[in-house]
Design a protein around this motif. Structure first.
Motif, PDB file in Angstrom:
ATOM      1  N   LEU A 123      35.097  43.388  33.058  1.00  0.00           N
ATOM      2  CA  LEU A 123      35.358  42.939  31.688  1.00  0.00           C
ATOM      3  C   LEU A 123      36.302  43.891  30.958  1.00  0.00           C
ATOM      4  O   LEU A 123      37.116  43.461  30.142  1.00  0.00           O
ATOM      5  CB  LEU A 123      34.043  42.839  30.915  1.00  0.00           C
ATOM      6  N   SER A 124      36.186  45.172  31.249  1.00  0.00           N
ATOM      7  CA  SER A 124      37.045  46.156  30.581  1.00  0.00           C
ATOM      8  C   SER A 124      38.511  45.943  30.957  1.00  0.00           C
ATOM      9  O   SER A 124      39.412  46.149  30.136  1.00  0.00           O
ATOM     10  CB  SER A 124      36.600  47.577  30.942  1.00  0.00           C
ATOM     11  N   TYR A 125      38.757  45.530  32.188  1.00  0.00           N
ATOM     12  CA  TYR A 125      40.123  45.164  32.574  1.00  0.00           C
ATOM     13  C   TYR A 125      40.508  43.815  31.957  1.00  0.00           C
ATOM     14  O   TYR A 125      41.622  43.645  31.459  1.00  0.00           O
ATOM     15  CB  TYR A 125      40.257  45.093  34.091  1.00  0.00           C
ATOM     16  N   ILE A 129      44.016  42.172  29.228  1.00  0.00           N
ATOM     17  CA  ILE A 129      45.090  41.307  29.718  1.00  0.00           C
ATOM     18  C   ILE A 129      46.064  40.994  28.587  1.00  0.00           C
ATOM     19  O   ILE A 129      45.681  40.547  27.518  1.00  0.00           O
ATOM     20  CB  ILE A 129      44.510  39.999  30.294  1.00  0.00           C
ATOM     21  N   SER A 130      47.319  41.232  28.853  1.00  0.00           N
ATOM     22  CA  SER A 130      48.349  41.032  27.826  1.00  0.00           C
ATOM     23  C   SER A 130      48.979  39.661  27.993  1.00  0.00           C
ATOM     24  O   SER A 130      48.649  38.892  28.896  1.00  0.00           O
ATOM     25  CB  SER A 130      49.414  42.123  27.945  1.00  0.00           C
ATOM     26  N   THR A 139      46.257  42.715  34.602  1.00  0.00           N
ATOM     27  CA  THR A 139      45.768  41.397  34.985  1.00  0.00           C
ATOM     28  C   THR A 139      45.361  41.381  36.450  1.00  0.00           C
ATOM     29  O   THR A 139      44.326  40.814  36.820  1.00  0.00           O
ATOM     30  CB  THR A 139      46.843  40.328  34.732  1.00  0.00           C
ATOM     31  N   GLU A 140      46.151  42.010  37.295  1.00  0.00           N
ATOM     32  CA  GLU A 140      45.825  42.098  38.717  1.00  0.00           C
ATOM     33  C   GLU A 140      44.545  42.890  38.930  1.00  0.00           C
ATOM     34  O   GLU A 140      43.703  42.540  39.768  1.00  0.00           O
ATOM     35  CB  GLU A 140      46.983  42.752  39.480  1.00  0.00           C
ATOM     36  N   GLN A 141      44.372  43.968  38.172  1.00  0.00           N
ATOM     37  CA  GLN A 141      43.156  44.770  38.277  1.00  0.00           C
ATOM     38  C   GLN A 141      41.934  43.972  37.829  1.00  0.00           C
ATOM     39  O   GLN A 141      40.851  44.084  38.421  1.00  0.00           O
ATOM     40  CB  GLN A 141      43.290  46.049  37.458  1.00  0.00           C
ATOM     41  N   VAL A 169      42.235  34.111  34.874  1.00  0.00           N
ATOM     42  CA  VAL A 169      43.205  35.154  35.225  1.00  0.00           C
ATOM     43  C   VAL A 169      44.289  34.585  36.145  1.00  0.00           C
ATOM     44  O   VAL A 169      45.480  34.874  35.978  1.00  0.00           O
ATOM     45  CB  VAL A 169      42.498  36.348  35.891  1.00  0.00           C
ATOM     46  N   ASN A 170      43.872  33.789  37.128  1.00  0.00           N
ATOM     47  CA  ASN A 170      44.859  33.166  38.012  1.00  0.00           C
ATOM     48  C   ASN A 170      45.822  32.280  37.227  1.00  0.00           C
ATOM     49  O   ASN A 170      47.027  32.252  37.504  1.00  0.00           O
ATOM     50  CB  ASN A 170      44.150  32.339  39.086  1.00  0.00           C
TER      51      ASN A 170
END
Length: 262
Positions: A123-125, A129-130, A139-141, A169-170
């Motif tokens: 969730l922290s990553y 996401i920008s 986003t990849e992380q 995310v995808n």
């Protein structure tokens, strides 16, 4: 908006500890809470929880860290580690939330709350996401760590939410490829655009961008002078998205360029 599941979990996590602290009472949210002087574990943990309750997340995190520092062998030290990570997350200090969660996992890898620690890292990553016009490393992380939650703990309460966020995310990553592809198209760099649109079709075919990617790929093939490939691509688009506006546009393009029968 912060994920509601994460709040509910930590609410349950802290109830048993707070019941032991209730007898202390009072204390308020005075400046004395933040002075890192030696205090018994009950007083220190209670002070941290008060700060958390009133939304002073950064101070709460520091105080939970202090619980562990002053009382490393206390049964509350483990809980304080988790509450610290949670507080950093709420304070939007995602790097520290990730660091605290990873530290918890390194010390307590088999703990029953390990799934939640992994979930908090993800969730922290995810919260960082920008927009699609910026670099997508975070986003990849996010995708990697969400996948780790789903893979490691498929039967946990966090797996379904992780899978949902992976889909989002995808879709975001596909959007980035589309944005770059359209950029190349506007500059007449058709081969570069084709590579981007093919990436969407091959890697992100279940996202909301797949239909447009097929149409844009049709455009690019026609501009490159490869009508046969444009016809094949339009046919795939028609088979999968027959009623979409993207197929209508692709069909018109192919017809216009003389590649009838798409």
């Amino acid at each position: 908006m912060k994920n509601l599941m994460i709040k509910a979990t930590f609410l349950g996590l802290s109830i048993s500890v707070l019941s032991a602290c209730a007898a202390l009472g009072g204390g308020g949210a005075s400046g004395a809470d933040t002075r890192y002087v030696a205090r018994d574990v009950n007083t220190l943990y209670n002070a941290a929880k008060r700060r958390l309750d009133v939304g002073q997340y950064a101070i709460a995190a520091a105080l939970f860290d202090e619980v562990e520092r002053q009382h490393p062998y206390s049964p509350w030290a483990r809980r304080a580690q988790q509450m610290s990570a949670f507080s950093y997350y709420l304070a939007s200090d995602y790097n520290k939330a990730i660091e605290s969660s990873r530290r918890f996992l390194s010390i307590h890898p088999g703990n029953k709350d390990a799934p939640y620690a992994y979930y908090l890292i993800a969730l922290s990553y995810y919260e960082q996401i920008s927009d699609v016009t910026r670099d997508q490393k975070i986003t990849e992380q996010a995708l990697t760590t969400l996948g780790e939650v789903s893979r490691r703990y498929p039967n946990s309460r966090y797996a379904s939410d992780a899978k949902l966020k992976m889909d989002l995310v995808n879709d975001h990553l596909a959007g980035k490829e589309m944005e770059i592809g359209r950029f190349y198209q506007r500059r007449g760099k058709w081969l570069a655009a084709t590579i981007r649109f093919k990436t969407v079709i091959e890697k992100y075919q279940t996202t909301t961008h797949a239909a447009e990617a097929l149409m844009r790929l049709t455009e690019s093939y026609l501009s490159l002078g490869i009508p046969s490939e444009a016809k094949k691509t339009a046919a795939v688009l028609g088979a999968n998205y027959p009623g979409s506006k993207w197929y209508e546009r692709a069909y018109e393009l192919v017809e216009k360029h003389g590649a009838s029968g798409a």
